[in-house]
Design a protein around this motif. Structure first.
Motif, PDB file in Angstrom:
ATOM      1  N   SER A 147       0.836  -1.212   0.000  1.00  0.00           N
ATOM      2  CA  SER A 147       0.000   0.000   0.000  1.00  0.00           C
ATOM      3  C   SER A 147       0.863   1.252   0.000  1.00  0.00           C
ATOM      4  CB  SER A 147      -0.928   0.000   1.212  1.00  0.00           C
ATOM      5  OG  SER A 147      -1.840  -1.074   1.154  1.00  0.00           O
ATOM      6  N   ILE A 148       1.934   1.237   0.782  1.00  0.00           N
ATOM      7  CA  ILE A 148       2.854   2.380   0.837  1.00  0.00           C
ATOM      8  C   ILE A 148       3.520   2.589  -0.523  1.00  0.00           C
ATOM      9  CG2 ILE A 148       5.044   3.189   1.808  1.00  0.00           C
ATOM     10  CD1 ILE A 148       4.195   1.829   4.447  1.00  0.00           C
ATOM     11  N   ILE A 149       3.936   1.497  -1.144  1.00  0.00           N
ATOM     12  CA  ILE A 149       4.581   1.580  -2.453  1.00  0.00           C
ATOM     13  C   ILE A 149       3.611   2.151  -3.495  1.00  0.00           C
ATOM     14  CG2 ILE A 149       5.520   0.212  -4.365  1.00  0.00           C
ATOM     15  CD1 ILE A 149       6.698  -1.689  -2.245  1.00  0.00           C
ATOM     16  N   LEU A 150       2.376   1.669  -3.472  1.00  0.00           N
ATOM     17  CA  LEU A 150       1.398   2.139  -4.451  1.00  0.00           C
ATOM     18  C   LEU A 150       1.037   3.602  -4.237  1.00  0.00           C
ATOM     19  CD1 LEU A 150      -0.954  -0.978  -4.630  1.00  0.00           C
ATOM     20  CD2 LEU A 150       0.692  -0.209  -6.346  1.00  0.00           C
ATOM     21  N   GLU A 151       0.919   4.018  -2.981  1.00  0.00           N
ATOM     22  CA  GLU A 151       0.633   5.429  -2.697  1.00  0.00           C
ATOM     23  C   GLU A 151       1.789   6.308  -3.166  1.00  0.00           C
ATOM     24  OE1 GLU A 151      -1.159   8.816  -1.844  1.00  0.00           O
ATOM     25  OE2 GLU A 151      -2.117   6.844  -1.729  1.00  0.00           O
ATOM     26  N   ALA A 152       3.016   5.841  -2.939  1.00  0.00           N
ATOM     27  CA  ALA A 152       4.188   6.579  -3.411  1.00  0.00           C
ATOM     28  C   ALA A 152       4.200   6.628  -4.934  1.00  0.00           C
ATOM     29  CB  ALA A 152       5.464   5.915  -2.897  1.00  0.00           C
ATOM     30  N   ALA A 153       3.816   5.532  -5.567  1.00  0.00           N
ATOM     31  CA  ALA A 153       3.786   5.478  -7.029  1.00  0.00           C
ATOM     32  C   ALA A 153       2.798   6.501  -7.587  1.00  0.00           C
ATOM     33  CB  ALA A 153       3.412   4.068  -7.487  1.00  0.00           C
ATOM     34  N   ILE A 154       1.646   6.630  -6.933  1.00  0.00           N
ATOM     35  CA  ILE A 154       0.649   7.608  -7.375  1.00  0.00           C
ATOM     36  C   ILE A 154       1.237   9.021  -7.300  1.00  0.00           C
ATOM     37  CG2 ILE A 154      -1.544   8.706  -6.765  1.00  0.00           C
ATOM     38  CD1 ILE A 154      -2.526   5.942  -5.870  1.00  0.00           C
ATOM     39  N   ARG A 165       8.920   9.983 -16.795  1.00  0.00           N
ATOM     40  CA  ARG A 165       9.957  10.079 -15.758  1.00  0.00           C
ATOM     41  C   ARG A 165       9.659   9.162 -14.567  1.00  0.00           C
ATOM     42  NH1 ARG A 165      13.472  14.019 -15.412  1.00  0.00           N
ATOM     43  NH2 ARG A 165      13.130  14.302 -13.165  1.00  0.00           N
ATOM     44  N   PHE A 166       8.677   8.316 -14.716  1.00  0.00           N
ATOM     45  CA  PHE A 166       8.301   7.386 -13.654  1.00  0.00           C
ATOM     46  C   PHE A 166       9.303   6.231 -13.626  1.00  0.00           C
ATOM     47  CE2 PHE A 166       6.050   3.710 -12.006  1.00  0.00           C
ATOM     48  CZ  PHE A 166       5.341   4.215 -10.933  1.00  0.00           C
ATOM     49  N   THR A 167       9.956   6.018 -12.478  1.00  0.00           N
ATOM     50  CA  THR A 167      10.924   4.935 -12.339  1.00  0.00           C
ATOM     51  C   THR A 167      10.737   4.233 -11.002  1.00  0.00           C
ATOM     52  OG1 THR A 167      12.626   6.306 -11.283  1.00  0.00           O
ATOM     53  CG2 THR A 167      12.633   6.226 -13.699  1.00  0.00           C
ATOM     54  N   THR A 168      11.212   2.997 -10.929  1.00  0.00           N
ATOM     55  CA  THR A 168      11.132   2.257  -9.664  1.00  0.00           C
ATOM     56  C   THR A 168      11.999   2.924  -8.602  1.00  0.00           C
ATOM     57  OG1 THR A 168      12.878   0.774 -10.480  1.00  0.00           O
ATOM     58  CG2 THR A 168      10.605   0.049 -10.745  1.00  0.00           C
ATOM     59  N   ALA A 169      13.103   3.518  -9.015  1.00  0.00           N
ATOM     60  CA  ALA A 169      13.984   4.177  -8.051  1.00  0.00           C
ATOM     61  C   ALA A 169      13.282   5.363  -7.391  1.00  0.00           C
ATOM     62  CB  ALA A 169      15.264   4.645  -8.748  1.00  0.00           C
ATOM     63  N   ARG A 170      12.582   6.147  -8.182  1.00  0.00           N
ATOM     64  CA  ARG A 170      11.852   7.289  -7.628  1.00  0.00           C
ATOM     65  C   ARG A 170      10.729   6.823  -6.696  1.00  0.00           C
ATOM     66  NH1 ARG A 170      12.931   9.780 -12.861  1.00  0.00           N
ATOM     67  NH2 ARG A 170      14.084  11.716 -12.525  1.00  0.00           N
ATOM     68  N   VAL A 171      10.049   5.747  -7.084  1.00  0.00           N
ATOM     69  CA  VAL A 171       8.974   5.225  -6.238  1.00  0.00           C
ATOM     70  C   VAL A 171       9.539   4.717  -4.917  1.00  0.00           C
ATOM     71  CG1 VAL A 171       7.212   3.441  -6.012  1.00  0.00           C
ATOM     72  CG2 VAL A 171       7.491   4.640  -8.186  1.00  0.00           C
ATOM     73  N   ALA A 172      10.627   3.972  -4.978  1.00  0.00           N
ATOM     74  CA  ALA A 172      11.242   3.435  -3.757  1.00  0.00           C
ATOM     75  C   ALA A 172      11.692   4.563  -2.835  1.00  0.00           C
ATOM     76  CB  ALA A 172      12.432   2.546  -4.130  1.00  0.00           C
ATOM     77  N   GLU A 173      12.288   5.602  -3.414  1.00  0.00           N
ATOM     78  CA  GLU A 173      12.734   6.745  -2.613  1.00  0.00           C
ATOM     79  C   GLU A 173      11.550   7.432  -1.942  1.00  0.00           C
ATOM     80  OE1 GLU A 173      15.291  10.924  -3.110  1.00  0.00           O
ATOM     81  OE2 GLU A 173      14.706   9.751  -4.872  1.00  0.00           O
ATOM     82  N   LYS A 174      10.472   7.635  -2.701  1.00  0.00           N
ATOM     83  CA  LYS A 174       9.279   8.291  -2.153  1.00  0.00           C
ATOM     84  C   LYS A 174       8.639   7.443  -1.063  1.00  0.00           C
ATOM     85  CE  LYS A 174       6.329  11.703  -2.309  1.00  0.00           C
ATOM     86  NZ  LYS A 174       6.741  13.100  -2.033  1.00  0.00           N
ATOM     87  N   ALA A 175       8.680   6.130  -1.232  1.00  0.00           N
ATOM     88  CA  ALA A 175       8.067   5.223  -0.261  1.00  0.00           C
ATOM     89  C   ALA A 175       8.950   5.012   0.966  1.00  0.00           C
ATOM     90  CB  ALA A 175       7.774   3.882  -0.919  1.00  0.00           C
ATOM     91  N   GLY A 176      10.220   5.391   0.870  1.00  0.00           N
ATOM     92  CA  GLY A 176      11.134   5.194   1.980  1.00  0.00           C
ATOM     93  C   GLY A 176      11.565   3.748   2.139  1.00  0.00           C
TER      94      GLY A 176
END
Length: 222
Positions: free
Chosen positions: A25-32, A42-53
């Motif tokens: 859920s945290i990952i998906l919220e960060a992805a949004i 510019r959407f990347t897994t690295a950016r999502v992981a960073e945003k999700a902590g």
């Protein structure tokens, strides 16, 4: 080809424990948030992981690549839209045209509330538009609209109802998308939704009068 697509789009594993479910859920919220801010390009897994902590490795436990994340977000959006349609159009306690008016208002508001994410998901559509889930969503959406129109236009031919369903679906989707691409105030959304609902309702009333052959008021609003 289908096996390759499935491997690219499906989650690596489904969360089984509460902690894992919360992490997804945290990952998906960060992805949004990343998708709304950066867009699909510019959407990347690295950016999502960073945003999700979380670490990229933790993210990869559940999503093998960015396409899998985007597909999950799109799948969730499809389910929400179908749920919205079903909950409103299958409410037999309300007259058909009242249901249609409610759907127009709810749909346009939803389009405006989530405009940034929807635009980005549309840009990413080539990644998943041919997936089986996309086709299943279209089939289910048609079923819901077809059932509603049998109720709204009981004396019309199946051909007429099919045409009406396609016109409403295509117009609502295309016009709603275009309208939501510009930030809108609440009053503006309501005025626009009222006008679109009036147009659809008048269209169905005319079809119902023609099918009924009496020239009186449409049975759809009785």
């Amino acid at each position: 080809m289908s096996t390759r697509r499935k491997a690219q789009l499906s989650q690596r594993k489904q969360p089984q424990q509460t902690r894992s479910t919360e992490l997804v859920s945290i990952i998906l919220e960060a992805a949004i948030q990343v998708l709304e801010k950066e867009g699909a390009e510019r959407f990347t897994t690295a950016r999502v992981a960073e945003k999700a902590g979380v670490s990229v490795g933790s993210l990869y436990q559940y999503f093998p690549n960015k396409a899998a994340i985007l597909f999950r977000l799109q799948s969730d959006e499809w389910r929400q839209t179908l749920g919205l349609m079903q909950g409103i159009l299958e409410d037999g306690k309300k007259p058909p045209l009242e249901r249609l008016r409610t759907l127009v208002h709810a749909f346009v508001k939803s389009e405006c509330d989530e405009a940034a994410m929807r635009v980005a998901l549309n840009d990413a559509a080539p990644l998943y538009r041919d997936a089986p889930e996309a086709q299943e969503t279209k089939v289910e959406g048609k079923r819901i609209i077809r059932a509603f129109l049998r109720d709204a236009l009981p004396t019309a031919t199946e051909v007429t109802r099919e045409m009406a369903g396609e016109l409403i679906k295509i117009t609502l989707g295309a016009v709603g998308k275009q309208f939501s691409e510009t930030p809108r105030m609440t009053a503006e959304i309501k005025t626009f939704s009222d006008a679109m609902a009036d147009m659809f309702c008048a269209y169905l009333e005319n079809l119902d009068r023609a099918a009924d052959g009496t020239g009186g008021r449409a049975s759809a609003v009785r």
